[in-house]
Write a protein that holds these residues in place. Structure first.
Motif, mmCIF file in Angstrom:
data_model
loop_
_atom_site.group_PDB
_atom_site.id
_atom_site.type_symbol
_atom_site.label_atom_id
_atom_site.label_comp_id
_atom_site.label_asym_id
_atom_site.label_seq_id
_atom_site.Cartn_x
_atom_site.Cartn_y
_atom_site.Cartn_z
ATOM 1 N N HIS A 265 29.486 0.328 95.564
ATOM 2 C CA HIS A 265 29.671 -1.056 95.089
ATOM 3 C C HIS A 265 29.172 -1.028 93.504
ATOM 4 C CE1 HIS A 265 29.971 -5.382 95.077
ATOM 5 N NE2 HIS A 265 28.958 -5.344 94.751
ATOM 6 N N VAL A 266 28.273 -0.270 93.432
ATOM 7 C CA VAL A 266 27.641 -0.189 92.005
ATOM 8 C C VAL A 266 28.620 0.716 91.145
ATOM 9 C CG1 VAL A 266 25.908 0.935 90.415
ATOM 10 C CG2 VAL A 266 25.469 -0.222 92.375
ATOM 11 N N PHE A 267 29.473 1.844 91.800
ATOM 12 C CA PHE A 267 30.582 2.400 91.297
ATOM 13 C C PHE A 267 31.647 1.753 90.696
ATOM 14 C CE2 PHE A 267 28.349 6.716 92.372
ATOM 15 C CZ PHE A 267 28.063 7.164 91.135
ATOM 16 N N THR A 268 31.834 0.843 91.753
ATOM 17 C CA THR A 268 33.059 -0.131 91.447
ATOM 18 C C THR A 268 32.914 -0.945 90.380
ATOM 19 O OG1 THR A 268 33.834 0.060 93.877
ATOM 20 C CG2 THR A 268 34.610 -1.793 92.594
ATOM 21 N N GLY A 269 31.553 -1.664 90.368
ATOM 22 C CA GLY A 269 31.295 -2.540 89.195
ATOM 23 C C GLY A 269 31.102 -2.195 88.025
ATOM 24 N N ALA A 270 30.879 -0.640 88.080
ATOM 25 C CA ALA A 270 31.002 0.045 86.586
ATOM 26 C C ALA A 270 32.533 0.471 86.262
ATOM 27 C CB ALA A 270 30.120 1.318 86.512
ATOM 28 N N GLU A 527 27.422 2.936 81.608
ATOM 29 C CA GLU A 527 27.031 4.240 81.506
ATOM 30 C C GLU A 527 25.377 4.121 82.219
ATOM 31 O OE1 GLU A 527 26.677 5.272 77.634
ATOM 32 O OE2 GLU A 527 28.728 5.825 77.404
ATOM 33 N N GLY A 528 24.918 3.163 82.063
ATOM 34 C CA GLY A 528 23.507 3.161 82.859
ATOM 35 C C GLY A 528 23.703 2.798 84.400
ATOM 36 N N LEU A 529 24.520 2.106 84.699
ATOM 37 C CA LEU A 529 24.833 1.823 86.062
ATOM 38 C C LEU A 529 24.972 3.306 86.883
ATOM 39 C CD1 LEU A 529 26.682 -1.383 86.437
ATOM 40 C CD2 LEU A 529 24.277 -1.003 87.214
ATOM 41 N N ARG A 530 26.103 4.083 86.100
ATOM 42 C CA ARG A 530 26.554 5.319 86.879
ATOM 43 C C ARG A 530 25.321 6.312 86.839
ATOM 44 N NH1 ARG A 530 32.481 5.660 83.814
ATOM 45 N NH2 ARG A 530 33.495 4.270 85.406
ATOM 46 N N GLU A 531 24.410 6.426 85.874
ATOM 47 C CA GLU A 531 23.266 7.236 85.732
ATOM 48 C C GLU A 531 22.222 6.591 86.880
ATOM 49 O OE1 GLU A 531 19.810 8.757 82.983
ATOM 50 O OE2 GLU A 531 20.983 7.232 82.172
ATOM 51 N N LEU A 532 22.108 5.698 87.158
ATOM 52 C CA LEU A 532 21.323 5.069 88.238
ATOM 53 C C LEU A 532 22.101 5.378 89.716
ATOM 54 C CD1 LEU A 532 20.193 1.508 87.136
ATOM 55 C CD2 LEU A 532 18.710 3.617 87.268
ATOM 56 N N ALA A 533 23.194 5.074 89.775
ATOM 57 C CA ALA A 533 24.011 5.293 90.887
ATOM 58 C C ALA A 533 24.018 6.836 91.301
ATOM 59 C CB ALA A 533 25.307 4.856 90.975
ATOM 60 N N GLY A 534 24.198 7.772 90.087
ATOM 61 C CA GLY A 534 24.208 8.995 90.550
ATOM 62 C C GLY A 534 22.718 9.630 90.712
ATOM 63 N N LYS A 535 21.752 9.211 90.379
ATOM 64 C CA LYS A 535 20.429 9.620 90.897
ATOM 65 C C LYS A 535 20.469 9.242 92.265
ATOM 66 C CE LYS A 535 18.118 9.483 86.443
ATOM 67 N NZ LYS A 535 17.130 8.799 85.470
ATOM 68 N N GLN A 536 20.962 8.055 92.470
ATOM 69 C CA GLN A 536 20.689 7.484 93.824
ATOM 70 C C GLN A 536 21.640 8.325 94.943
ATOM 71 O OE1 GLN A 536 18.469 5.365 94.501
ATOM 72 N NE2 GLN A 536 18.850 4.000 96.393
ATOM 73 N N GLN A 537 22.719 8.743 94.410
ATOM 74 C CA GLN A 537 23.334 9.558 95.296
ATOM 75 C C GLN A 537 22.775 10.907 95.565
ATOM 76 O OE1 GLN A 537 26.872 8.616 96.083
ATOM 77 N NE2 GLN A 537 26.372 10.362 97.513
ATOM 78 N N GLU A 538 22.202 11.471 94.645
ATOM 79 C CA GLU A 538 21.484 12.623 94.880
ATOM 80 C C GLU A 538 20.582 12.356 96.096
ATOM 81 O OE1 GLU A 538 20.146 14.137 91.146
ATOM 82 O OE2 GLU A 538 22.206 14.280 90.130
ATOM 83 N N GLU A 539 19.740 11.528 95.839
ATOM 84 C CA GLU A 539 18.864 11.136 96.887
ATOM 85 C C GLU A 539 19.252 11.091 98.230
ATOM 86 O OE1 GLU A 539 16.360 8.013 95.541
ATOM 87 O OE2 GLU A 539 15.567 9.119 93.562
ATOM 88 N N ILE A 540 20.278 10.480 98.070
ATOM 89 C CA ILE A 540 20.824 10.026 99.710
ATOM 90 C C ILE A 540 21.390 11.295 100.061
ATOM 91 C CG2 ILE A 540 23.319 8.962 100.455
ATOM 92 C CD1 ILE A 540 20.708 6.923 100.091
#
Length: 563
Positions: A265-270, A527-540
């Motif tokens: 959802h965040v990636f879609t919003g970005a 750019e900030g959302l994708r950075e946050l989502a990318g870090k979250q993706q790695e943790e997931i």
């Protein structure tokens, strides 16, 4: 003396039953009351405390067997025979409804058996599956449908629909708790009345509540089992532990899936923010670079300046040679791309409106993402503060000359370099012409009188001397005229090259203005959302890998456990 046992040791010596309904109409209160009520007791306190046990507003009740009746801090003790019908005493945990206390998930799932009641009229099957799938997947869950009558065919259909949704509870029953409670109440009102006894028998059997005891005994392995009570309890505890681990893994996997959905959802919003920026880029390229008429303005300016220079013939230039710099510079300032400059100022105002719209859309998108995401990782105060700092920075606002600076710079270039060279060439041409004329006069005088004055020989004829001097003067004037014409052509060629450079400068200025001003907030946001989502993706991904490993360990443990 007997050793004192802790509360945890006492709880391990009991069967732990949990009873919960989907809502207040599921009948969990009536079911517990019907099971624990004693229709033959004359103690009014017994019935009063039992039937009014929820008046203390506790989130849940624990019910244990004791010889005395008490209700303290959500713990009900009561001498109910139903709690002693199995080899070990029963401890009931009653939750009024899962909808009123969603935070009790751990309490709901910690028992050996979960009796889960649902009223099909108030909670349709799709809603039940959607809200309680993690409960219905457990093999120690008994799904009790609170219905006055349900055929075996209907139960089969419900079981198939649940199985299609990957829900396989340990058993599915149709019980009428209200009818069972009415039967008990009728008998309690007049235990010696044949009519009351008959009504009790009809309603109690018709409610099918007795089936629950048989299902519980079979689920606990008490039917046709020759094992000792302690062995049965250990087996139940082992099975409950495995089920708890499976439930925890399922809940974790479900959380991972929800987190993935939130990340998507965040990636879609970005991506939506980025598409808005790209749409603005494409639209502004067309509106600013095409609709403003850059090519037409440059062509028109070039023609006007060329006409001005053509009007400055050699003879006119001689009389205004010292004014050439200011004359051409003034014409540049008034005629060269002046209309284009006004058009770009108008376009700057439109870009400011687009900037405000993009910024508002960005903050609304962030608010929508924050409200729809339960993960605090996507609710970043740092990102929000950074975006708001951008909106208050000195470089955020679009000034009227934001797009016209290239025109001013190129006009200054023409004035300081090209026009200055034209002025210098004009002066050199005039000096050369007059120098040639004076030189020609000097040559003629020399040829006519110079040789005789020096007594070198006879002087040249007057006509020859005059012709030679005139030839030198005419040649110098022709050179000066040619130099002036070449200087004017050079100025026009330089102006055309500067015009081509201006088009490139305007395009780069527009792109930089969109990047640094108009769309600076949405660009920083996605750019900030994708950075946050990318870090979250790695943790997931790490958590998912651990879950797969633990699931394999639980399956191996389940395979090794004796049935």
């Amino acid at each position: 003396m007997f050793p004192v046992r802790s509360a945890s040791e006492c709880s391990r010596s009991r069967y732990l039953f949990t009873v919960c309904g989907t809502d207040q109409w599921a009948g969990s209160h009536e079911l517990i009351t019907a099971l624990l009520e004693n229709p033959f007791t004359t103690d009014e306190t017994y019935s009063d405390i039992l039937r009014n046990r929820w008046k203390n507003q506790s989130p849940y009740l624990t019910i244990d067997h004791r010889s005395s009746i008490s209700l303290v801090n959500g713990n009900l003790t009561i001498p109910a025979s139903w709690l002693q019908q199995y080899p070990f005493p029963i401890q009931l945990t009653e939750i009024s409804s899962i909808s009123s206390h969603p935070s009790l998930a751990k309490t709901l799932l910690k028992g050996d058996v979960l009796i889960f009641l649902c009223n099909p009229l108030t909670t349709p099957l799709p809603t039940l599956i959607s809200n309680s799938q993690h409960i219905l997947r457990r093999p120690n869950t008994i799904l009790v449908l609170a219905a006055s009558s349900t055929s075996g065919h209907a139960l089969d259909c419900i079981s198939k629909e649940l199985a299609a949704a990957n829900c396989t509870p340990g058993n599915i029953l149709a019980v009428d708790p209200i009818r069972a409670l009415e039967a008990v109440s009728a008998l309690k009102s007049d235990p010696s009345s044949p009519a009351a006894i008959q009504k009790y028998q009809d309603d109690f059997m018709g409610s099918r509540i007795s089936l629950l005891g048989d299902v519980l005994a079979r689920m606990l392995g008490l039917k046709d089992s020759m094992a000792s009570s302690s062995s049965l309890l250990l087996a139940i505890r082992a099975r409950s532990a495995v089920i708890q681990m499976q439930s925890a893994l399922y809940a974790s996997a479900r959380s991972v899936s929800q987190a993935r959905v939130a990340i998507d959802h965040v990636f879609t919003g970005a991506s939506e923010l980025e598409s808005q920026v790209e749409e603005v880029r494409a639209r502004t390229d067309r509106e600013v670079l095409v609709e403003s008429g850059i090519d037409e303005a440059l062509l028109r300016g070039s023609k006007e300046m060329k006409a001005l220079l053509e009007s400055l013939t050699w003879l006119k230039m001689i009389w205004r040679v010292d004014e050439m710099d200011s004359l051409v510079s003034s014409a540049l300032d008034k005629r060269w791309c002046r209309e284009l400059e006004n058009q770009l100022i108008l376009q700057t105002g439109r870009l400011a409106s687009t900037q405000a719209s993009l910024t508002s859309f960005t903050f609304s998108q962030l608010a929508k993402l924050a409200s729809s995401s339960s993960s605090p990782a996507f609710q970043s105060p740092i990102l929000d503060n950074h975006l708001r700092q951008l909106t208050h920075s000195p470089t955020y606002a679009l000034t009227p000359d934001a797009l016209t600076r290239p025109i001013q710079a190129r006009r200054s270039q023409l004035t300081k370099h090209t026009t200055t060279r034209l002025h210098r060439d004009a002066q050199n041409a005039v000096l050369g012409a007059f120098g040639g004329m004076f030189g020609g006069a000097g040559v003629g005088w020399w040829l006519a009188f110079g040789e005789s004055a020096l007594n070198v020989g006879a002087g040249s004829e007057a006509g020859t001397a005059l012709g030679a001097g005139a030839l030198v003067a005419i040649a110098s004037i022709r050179w000066a005229v040619g130099k002036w014409e070449r200087a004017k052509r050079k100025w026009v060629e330089d102006a055309d090259r500067v015009g081509e450079g201006l088009k490139r400068d305007l395009k780069m200025t527009l792109e930089r203005g969109i990047e640094k001003n108009v769309a600076v907030v949405p660009i920083a946001a996605y750019e900030g959302l994708r950075e946050l989502a990318g870090k979250q993706q790695e943790e997931i991904d790490i958590v998912r890998s651990d879950l797969i490993s633990m699931q394999a360990d639980v399956e191996a443990l389940e395979t090794a456990r004796p049935s």
